[in-house]
Design an enzyme around this catalytic site. Structure first.
Site, PDB file in Angstrom:
ATOM      1  N   GLU A   1       0.644  -1.081  -0.090  1.00 43.14           N
ATOM      2  CA  GLU A   1      -0.203   0.016  -0.131  1.00 43.14           C
ATOM      3  C   GLU A   1       0.709   1.360   0.002  1.00 43.14           C
ATOM      4  O   GLU A   1       0.296   2.212   0.576  1.00 43.14           O
ATOM      5  CB  GLU A   1      -1.009   0.039   1.251  1.00 43.14           C
ATOM      6  CG  GLU A   1      -1.941  -1.076   1.234  1.00 43.14           C
ATOM      7  CD  GLU A   1      -2.942  -1.060   2.259  1.00 43.14           C
ATOM      8  OE1 GLU A   1      -2.796  -0.455   3.312  1.00 43.14           O
ATOM      9  OE2 GLU A   1      -3.784  -1.944   2.070  1.00 43.14           O
TER      10      GLU A   1
ATOM     11  N   GLU B   1      -5.491  -8.247  -0.960  1.00 36.71           N
ATOM     12  CA  GLU B   1      -5.802  -8.032   0.404  1.00 36.71           C
ATOM     13  C   GLU B   1      -7.413  -7.629   0.235  1.00 36.71           C
ATOM     14  O   GLU B   1      -7.442  -6.433  -0.499  1.00 36.71           O
ATOM     15  CB  GLU B   1      -4.979  -6.933   1.009  1.00 36.71           C
ATOM     16  CG  GLU B   1      -5.170  -6.709   2.373  1.00 36.71           C
ATOM     17  CD  GLU B   1      -4.462  -6.016   3.280  1.00 36.71           C
ATOM     18  OE1 GLU B   1      -3.226  -6.058   3.126  1.00 36.71           O
ATOM     19  OE2 GLU B   1      -4.879  -5.157   4.121  1.00 36.71           O
TER      20      GLU B   1
END
Length: 675
Positions: free
Chosen positions: A190, A266
Site C-alpha cells: 500500500e 488483500e
C-alpha cells in the site's frame, strides 16, 4: 405451485427439500429465472485460489504461543484440506523491524552484515501450512524495511539492487532453511511502487534461479500499475499478477486490457461475526462476477493479537488466548469452505452468462470446472447476502435488494450428462436466529438437464459433483483471563525467538544470551536505527503484554542498558498499533548519562509526573518495579522506593521499553497483581 419456508434447526433432509426443487415441480405461477451453465462456449478465467494473510502486522503473534493440541487444531481449521477453510494461498509479511498494524515483525537482516532465519514465526507458519497442504502457494510482501536497505535515504527504491537482493535472500533463506518455495512476491504494501525497482527485482530473481517466483504488483490499486503495464513492455514482462486491495469487487478497464490475472491481494478486514461472514461470502463470488478477480486473500488469516489493538477480530477466525487454549471458529471459516473444499487453483470459472453472473433478484453465482473432466468435477457456489448483513469494513457498499427467488439452472455442453449434484448449505443467523454452517444436505436430482433451487436471502449454497468435503470439529477449551500472577525468566525459549504473550509495538525484542553479566537468556531490544517504516509508530521501542482493560497492575523487570539511554517499565498503556506514538499510561524510566529517573504519563516522556536523581550505568542490571492502583503509582529501583505519585491513567496493558533505538536487555519479568 410448490412453496416452502425454512425453519432453523431442520435436519439436512428438510433443508434439502426446501432448497432444491426439481424443474417439473415448479408451477407456472411461481416466478423463476433460468441460468445456463455451458462449457462448450469456452471457459472463463483460471481460478488462482483463496488465501489468508499473516502479517501486516504481527496478526499471528499469539498463535505461536498456543500449546498442543490446540495450536495444531487451529492450523487444521485454516490449512488442512477437507476440514475447515482449506486455504490455497498463504501470504506472509516479510518482516521489516517496524510496526505494520498490530505489531512489528522481525527482519531476517537487521543490518547489512546480519542474516538470520530463526527469527519470527512466519517461517514456522509456512512450514505448518505446507505440512497440511503441500500444494498451498506461498506469497511474501514487505510492509517495512530495515534502515540499511535505504542506505540513508529512507526509501527502498533509491538503491533498487540492494532492496532486490534483500528480498532474494529472504526467498533463498526460505528454501535453504525450510525447504519452502516462494511462489509470489510483492513490492511494498500500500505504498507507491517504482517501475524500475519492479524490473530490477524481476532481473534479480531470474539471476538467482527464482524464475518460478512471480511478481504481484502493486498491492495497492488497479489503476496506476495497469496503465504503466500497458505502456511499458519491460514492466509488463516483469509483472505476472496485478493485485489490488479492497477493490469493492470492481477492477477497471486498463486492468482488463493487460490480460493478466487480477487479484484482490488483500480484502475483507472485517469483524468476523455474522455480518463479517456475509461480507466474505459476497466478495468471494462477486470479486469474479463484477471484477474478474481470480484470487481473494483475507486480511487477516487469523486474528491472533490482543483485544485493544487495531482491527480486533478482523480475521478468518480468532485465537487470542494461548494461556487458556481457547479460540473461536467463526462463520468465515465455513463461508470459505463453500469454495475451497471443492475447487483448486488451476480450475476454471465458466464464462459470464454461461455459469457466472448476478441473480435476477439479488445475489450471485459462479461455476468452476476441472477442464480435464468437467462432468465429473464441477461446482456451483451461490450467495444471496443482503446489504446490511454483508457490509465490509471498506469500501462503502451501495444499496441493493435481495428477495426470495427460484433459480433454474440449465446444463449444457460437457455438463449436460450430470444427473445429480451434492449440496452444502449455510445461513448466518441475524437478529437472534441461530446460524447454520456448512450442512451437507441430500443431493439434488437433475431432470431433463435442469434443476431449480429456492434461494432465500442470506444463504450460501454449494452444489457439486464432489462427495468428500467435510466439516471438521475439535474440542475447544473454555476462555480464561490472562493468568496473574505471571512471571517469565526467558530461559525456556530458543535464541532469536520471541517470549510468550509479548507483542512488540515498536522495535524488535528477541531472546538472546547475556554475554555481559552471564545471566543466561534474556529478552533484548535489538534494533538500533529507525527502520523504513510503514506507519508513524513511536520513537521509543515498546513491547506490551496483558489486558487492555486492566485498571491496576504491579509489575517488575530487571533491565540492563548496553549503551547510554533509558529503559522503562509501564502499566495501563492504552494504545498499540500505528497509534502507539500517542500511547499514554504510567511509564517508569531510568536513564544513564542523565543519571535520572522519571515517571511520565506518555510514551514520548514529555509529560513528567515525578523525577529524581539516581546512579545508573551501562552494562549493569537494575530491577525496576511499578505498582499502579487507584490513581497512584509507586516506583522502586532495586527494592528502594523512589516515589509515590498521583497519576491519571485509566486502563491498559503492561509494557517494557527503551528511550530510543538502542540495545537493552530485560530479564525476570513479573506481574504480581493486575485487574
Amino acid at each position: 405451485a410448490v412453496t416452502c419456508r425454512l425453519q432453523m434447526g431442520m435436519d439436512k433432509r428438510r433443508i434439502a427439500s426446501f432448497l432444491l426443487l426439481s424443474a417439473w415441480a415448479i408451477g407456472v405461477d411461481h416466478v423463476r429465472a433460468d441460468y445456463m451453465l455451458d462449457d462448450s462456449v469456452g471457459l472463463g478465467r483460471r481460478f488462482d485460489g483463496i488465501g489468508g494473510l499473516s502479517g501486516g502486522g504481527a496478526t499471528s503473534r499469539l498463535l505461536v504461543s498456543y500449546s498442543e493440541p490446540h495450536r495444531s487444531n487451529i492450523l487444521d481449521y485454516l490449512f488442512t484440506p477437507k476440514f475447515g477453510a482449506s486455504l490455497h494461498i498463504l501470504k506472509v509479511e516479510i518482516g521489516g523491524d517496524a510496526q505494520s498494524t498490530d505489531g512489528t515483525e522481525s527482519s531476517h537482516m537487521h543490518t547489512a552484515d546480519d542474516e538470520n532465519y530463526q527469527r519470527g514465526y512466519e517461517w514456522w507458519l509456512m512450514v505448518e501450512a505446507k505440512k497440511r497442504n503441500p500444494d498451498i502457494k506461498l506469497y511474501g510482501l514487505s510492509w517495512a524495511y530495515p534502515a540499511w536497505v535505504g542506505n540513508g535515504t529512507g526509501s527502498p527504491y533509491k538503491h533498487p539492487e540492494l532492496t532486490a537482493n534483500y528480498i532474494c535472500k529472504w526467498i533463498q533463506g526460505a528454501k535453504d532453511h525450510y525447504n519452502l518455495t516462494i511462489d509470489y512476491v510483492g513490492i511494498w504494501n500500500e505504498r507507491n511502487y517504482d517501475s524500475n525497482y519492479i524490473k530490477v527485482l524481476r532481473k534479480t530473481l531470474d539471476s538467482n534461479s527464482f524464475q518460478q517466483t512471480q511478481i504481484v504488483a502493486a498491492d495497492e490499486g488497479f489503476g496506476g500499475i495497469s496503465s504503466n503495464i500497458l505502456s511499458d513492455k519491460d514492466l509488463a514482462n516483469a509483472v505476472s499478477v496485478i493485485g489490488a486491495h479492497y477493490p469493492g469487487t470492481k477492477s477497471d478497464s486498463n486492468a482488463m486490457k493487460t490480460g493478466k490475472p487480477l487479484w484482490a491481494s488483500e480484502d475483507y478486514s472485517t469483524f468476523n461475526d455474522e455480518v463479517g461472514t456475509g461480507c466474505w461470502a459476497r466478495i468471494l463470488n462477486q470479486n469474479y462476477v463484477n471484477g474478474y478477480m481470480t484470487s481473494t486473500i483475507s486480511w487477516n488469516l487469523i486474528a491472533s493479537y490482543y483485544n485493544g489493538l487495531p482491527f480486533y477480530r478482523d480475521g478468518l477466525m480468532t485465537a487470542i488466548e494461548p494461556w487458556s487454549g481457547s479460540y473461536n471458529v467463526t462463520g468465515t471459516i465455513w463461508a470459505t469452505a463453500h469454495t475451497t473444499q471443492f475447487v483448486q487453483p488451476g480450475y476454471y470459472y465458466l464464462k459470464h452468462g454461461y455459469g457466472s453472473g448476478k441473480l435476477d433478484k439479488g445475489g450471485s453465482y459462479v461455476t468452476f470446472v476441472n477442464k480435464d473432466k468437467p462432468s465429473d468435477d464441477f461446482t456451483i457456489v451461490i450467495e444471496t447476502m443482503t446489504h446490511d448483513h454483508s457490509k465490509c469494513i471498506r469500501p462503502s457498499l451501495p444499496e441493493y435488494s435481495i428477495a426470495d427467488q427460484n433459480a433454474t439452472f440449465v446444463l449444457k455442453g460437457g455438463l449436460a450428462s450430470v444427473s445429480s449434484l451434492n449440496t452444502w448449505y449455510s445461513k448466518p443467523g441475524y437478529n437472534g436466529t441461530k446460524s447454520v454452517y456448512f450442512v451437507n444436505a441430500d443431493p439434488v436430482k437433475i431432470m431433463g438437464g435442469k434443476f431449480t433451487v429456492h434461494l432465500a436471502p442470506d444463504t450460501i449454497i454449494t452444489l457439486s459433483t464432489l462427495t468428500n468435503p467435510a466439516k471438521g470439529s475439535t474440542t475447544i477449551p473454555q476462555s480464561k483471563p490472562f493468568p496473574v500472577p505471571y512471571k517469565d525468566d526467558f530461559e525456556a525459549y530458543d535464541e532469536f525467538s520471541e517470549a510468550n504473550y509479548f507483542a512488540d509495538q515498536t522495535g524488535v525484542w528477541e531472546i538472546r544470551q547475556d554475554n555481559v553479566a552471564m545471566k543466561g537468556k534474556v529478552m533484548e531490544q535489538v534494533i538500533t536505527e529507525r527502520p523504513i517504516t510503514w506507519c508513524n509508530d513511536a520513537d521509543q521501542p515498546i513491547s506490551i503484554i496483558g489486558n487492555i482493560s486492566w485498571t491496576s497492575a504491579s509489575v517488575s523487570i530487571d533491565a540492563m542498558l548496553m549503551v547510554d539511554g533509558g529503559v522503562f517499565v509501564a502499566a495501563l498503556v492504552n494504545k498499540g498499533g500505528c497509534g502507539v506514538r500517542g500511547a499514554t499510561g504510567v511509564f517508569f524510566w531510568i536513564f544513564s548519562g542523565k543519571q535520572q529517573w522519571y515517571i511520565t504519563s506518555d510514551i514520548a516522556g514529555t509529560k513528567v509526573v515525578a523525577q529524581g536523581k539516581t546512579a545508573v550505568t551501562i552494562k549493569k542490571w537494575y530491577t525496576l518495579s511499578l505498582d499502579v492502583k487507584e490513581g497512584s503509582a509507586t516506583a522502586q529501583l532495586d527494592g528502594t522506593k523512589l516515589t509515590t505519585a498521583n497519576v491519571s491513567a485509566k486502563a491498559g496493558f503492561v509494557g517494557i521499553g527503551t528511550s530510543s533505538f538502542i540495545r537493552a536487555a530485560f530479564d525476570n519479568f513479573q506481574i504480581s497483581n493486575a485487574m
